[in-house]
Write a protein that holds these residues in place. Structure first.
Motif, mmCIF file in Angstrom:
data_model
loop_
_atom_site.group_PDB
_atom_site.id
_atom_site.type_symbol
_atom_site.label_atom_id
_atom_site.label_comp_id
_atom_site.label_asym_id
_atom_site.label_seq_id
_atom_site.Cartn_x
_atom_site.Cartn_y
_atom_site.Cartn_z
ATOM 1 N N LEU A 74 -1.244 11.463 -2.165
ATOM 2 C CA LEU A 74 -2.553 10.981 -2.617
ATOM 3 C C LEU A 74 -3.001 9.792 -1.774
ATOM 4 O O LEU A 74 -4.160 9.710 -1.336
ATOM 5 C CB LEU A 74 -2.475 10.587 -4.097
ATOM 6 N N GLY A 75 -2.082 8.856 -1.532
ATOM 7 C CA GLY A 75 -2.409 7.674 -0.734
ATOM 8 C C GLY A 75 -2.794 8.023 0.690
ATOM 9 O O GLY A 75 -3.798 7.533 1.228
ATOM 10 N N GLY A 81 -9.233 9.874 4.330
ATOM 11 C CA GLY A 81 -10.600 10.065 3.855
ATOM 12 C C GLY A 81 -11.487 8.873 4.131
ATOM 13 O O GLY A 81 -12.678 9.024 4.431
ATOM 14 N N ALA A 82 -10.926 7.674 4.051
ATOM 15 C CA ALA A 82 -11.701 6.461 4.333
ATOM 16 C C ALA A 82 -12.181 6.460 5.784
ATOM 17 O O ALA A 82 -13.327 6.082 6.080
ATOM 18 C CB ALA A 82 -10.851 5.220 4.044
ATOM 19 N N VAL A 83 -11.320 6.887 6.694
ATOM 20 C CA VAL A 83 -11.695 6.965 8.115
ATOM 21 C C VAL A 83 -12.818 7.982 8.320
ATOM 22 O O VAL A 83 -13.794 7.731 9.035
ATOM 23 C CB VAL A 83 -10.470 7.347 8.972
ATOM 24 N N LEU A 84 -12.688 9.136 7.671
ATOM 25 C CA LEU A 84 -13.712 10.181 7.811
ATOM 26 C C LEU A 84 -15.038 9.749 7.188
ATOM 27 O O LEU A 84 -16.111 10.072 7.717
ATOM 28 C CB LEU A 84 -13.212 11.472 7.151
ATOM 29 N N ALA A 174 -13.978 2.401 -1.276
ATOM 30 C CA ALA A 174 -13.242 2.788 -2.485
ATOM 31 C C ALA A 174 -12.062 3.694 -2.134
ATOM 32 O O ALA A 174 -10.982 3.598 -2.736
ATOM 33 C CB ALA A 174 -14.171 3.504 -3.463
ATOM 34 N N SER A 175 -12.238 4.577 -1.139
ATOM 35 C CA SER A 175 -11.162 5.455 -0.702
ATOM 36 C C SER A 175 -10.025 4.659 -0.081
ATOM 37 O O SER A 175 -8.838 4.961 -0.302
ATOM 38 C CB SER A 175 -11.708 6.478 0.302
ATOM 39 N N ILE A 180 -4.490 2.658 -0.662
ATOM 40 C CA ILE A 180 -3.466 1.604 -0.727
ATOM 41 C C ILE A 180 -2.863 1.534 -2.126
ATOM 42 O O ILE A 180 -1.641 1.442 -2.294
ATOM 43 C CB ILE A 180 -4.080 0.246 -0.328
ATOM 44 N N TYR A 181 -3.721 1.594 -3.125
ATOM 45 C CA TYR A 181 -3.289 1.488 -4.525
ATOM 46 C C TYR A 181 -2.335 2.621 -4.912
ATOM 47 O O TYR A 181 -1.417 2.425 -5.718
ATOM 48 C CB TYR A 181 -4.519 1.498 -5.428
ATOM 49 N N SER A 182 -2.545 3.812 -4.332
ATOM 50 C CA SER A 182 -1.748 4.980 -4.708
ATOM 51 C C SER A 182 -0.258 4.772 -4.495
ATOM 52 O O SER A 182 0.575 5.305 -5.237
ATOM 53 C CB SER A 182 -2.206 6.211 -3.908
ATOM 54 N N PHE A 183 0.099 3.973 -3.481
ATOM 55 C CA PHE A 183 1.517 3.748 -3.193
ATOM 56 C C PHE A 183 2.192 2.878 -4.259
ATOM 57 O O PHE A 183 3.421 2.786 -4.288
ATOM 58 C CB PHE A 183 1.674 3.119 -1.812
ATOM 59 N N SER A 184 1.387 2.263 -5.143
ATOM 60 C CA SER A 184 1.955 1.467 -6.234
ATOM 61 C C SER A 184 2.037 2.249 -7.543
ATOM 62 O O SER A 184 2.541 1.729 -8.544
ATOM 63 C CB SER A 184 1.089 0.212 -6.459
ATOM 64 N N LEU A 185 1.566 3.498 -7.536
ATOM 65 C CA LEU A 185 1.568 4.300 -8.754
ATOM 66 C C LEU A 185 2.987 4.740 -9.117
ATOM 67 O O LEU A 185 3.889 4.725 -8.270
ATOM 68 C CB LEU A 185 0.669 5.527 -8.558
#
Length: 408
Positions: A74-75, A81-84, A174-175, A180-185
């Motif tokens: 997901l991360g 996606g942010a780059v795209l 937001a992406s 970044i946040y996903s790696f803390s899930l």
């Protein structure tokens, strides 16, 4: 589930749908007004959602389920996606824009399943806990729409000044945050043995094709594909239609649909139990025909209420058809094929059905583009209204409203 875990998952779900709602609602307007895309070119861009839905099972089935933690995939997908999104922000022509949106949708559509996987794996009682977590996704979509209107990016002056491109910047930021946040899930490791071999059919859920031996399910399956043709008209044309009809605060007004969806999903179990599957799903089909008739003959002046009612019908249109269909599919599939059956329906609707719908919508938009504005839009909406009504009548005639045992 711990309260802290619930909060973390709610933030994840909020950001997931905030990203999608930031740019997808206004995409049709942006393509037409700022990239000067034709109806067919617009259809081509929107079709990337369907291509993403078709490709997504490969990413989930072949990679996420076997090799890597879901939260890490997901991360990575959201960081890419942010780059795209930044490249979409920079694109000045639809031919340049298209490859980036295609790549983005191929990466984004699998994340819709991944956020669900991460959530379900942390829950002790998904039936009660998931609805609250998922509600924050709808809230994220609504807030994204409100911000677009508050910033006046979707206002007539904002559109003409090219400010709608900022929606891609907002989605990209937001992406990046969600990536970044996903790696803390919470850790969500693979559930399948990486050495376990599966056929392409198993990955795509095609084993559940045995369900089609049941006449009722076959009627439902075909109807699901056909009803997604008029559904595609809404995603592709609605925002541009409301803008050209001079509706005020378009993006905020369109969130009325998500608000009604949030409320009406609570009524599905009651309606389903009292009236049964056939009447429930027919209500959803008929609502599509009614809403498009309201769009065809309403306007943003004395008949603005017709447009607002049409938007508000989204809850019935979406929940009564798709949620009811998911319940019916779950009932008809045996334990072994429950996930496969849901995957088959998703592939048929968001993949095949909407792909056909986007192209038909593009052809019809181009065919009537030279007519006066109101007359042109009347033709564009009457055609999907007729399709939805025809599907409803087909379902009424062919689906036998009787209790059936699970097929598989």
């Amino acid at each position: 589930m711990k309260a802290s875990t619930s909060i973390r998952l709610s933030v994840m779900m909020f950001l997931e749908f905030f990203i999608w709602g930031s740019w997808f609602v206004t995409l049709g307007t942006y393509l037409s007004a700022n990239l000067h895309a034709s109806g067919i070119a617009t259809a081509n861009v929107f079709s990337t959602q369907s291509y993403g839905a078709i490709i997504a099972p490969f990413i989930i089935g072949m990679i996420a389920d076997k090799f890597f933690n879901a939260e890490r995939i997901l991360g990575v997908l959201h960081l890419a996606g942010a780059v795209l999104m930044f490249q979409m922000f920079r694109s000045e022509d639809v031919s340049v824009f298209y490859p980036y949106v295609f790549a983005y949708m191929v990466l984004f559509m699998p994340t819709l399943a991944l956020v669900n996987s991460v959530s379900f794996r942390q829950m002790n009682n998904p039936e009660k806990e998931f609805s609250v977590i998922r509600m924050f996704g709808t809230i994220g979509w609504i807030i994204a729409g409100v911000l677009v209107s508050v910033m006046a990016w979707d206002s007539p002056d904002g559109v003409s000044a090219g400010l709608l491109r900022n929606t891609f910047a907002m989605a990209g930021i937001a992406s990046l945050i969600l990536g970044i946040y996903s790696f803390s899930l919470p850790k969500t490791p693979p559930v399948k043995d990486k050495n376990q071999k599966e056929s392409i059919g198993e990955i795509l859920g095609l084993d559940a094709i045995k369900l089609l031996k049941n006449g009722n399910f076959l009627v439902f399956f075909i109807s699901s594909i056909l009803i997604c043709i008029p559904l595609a008209f809404y995603y592709q044309n609605a925002h541009r239609f409301f803008e050209e009809m001079k509706m005020p605060n378009v993006t905020v007004m369109m969130t009325i649909g998500q608000l009604s969806e949030t409320f009406l999903i609570l009524l599905i179990p009651v309606f389903f139990k009292k009236y049964g599957f056939k009447k429930t799903i027919m209500a959803g089909m008929l609502a599509w025909a009614v809403r498009y008739a309201l769009f065809a003959y309403g306007d943003a002046n004395g008949l603005l209420f017709m447009l607002i009612i049409g938007i508000a019908l989204h809850g019935i249109c979406y929940d009564f058809f798709f949620v009811s269909g998911q319940i019916y599919t779950d009932q008809q599939a045996g334990e072994k094929y429950k996930s496969a059956a849901q995957g088959l329906i998703t592939l048929a609707t968001y993949g095949v059905g909407m792909l056909i719908g986007f192209w038909i919508a593009g052809l019809i938009s181009d065919h009537y583009k030279d007519l006066p504005l109101a007359e042109s839009w009347r033709h564009v909406w009457i055609i999907p209204a007729g399709i939805a009504l025809a599907v409803c009548l087909l379902f009424l005639a062919l689906f036998k409203d009787k209790q059936t045992k699970p097929v598989l």
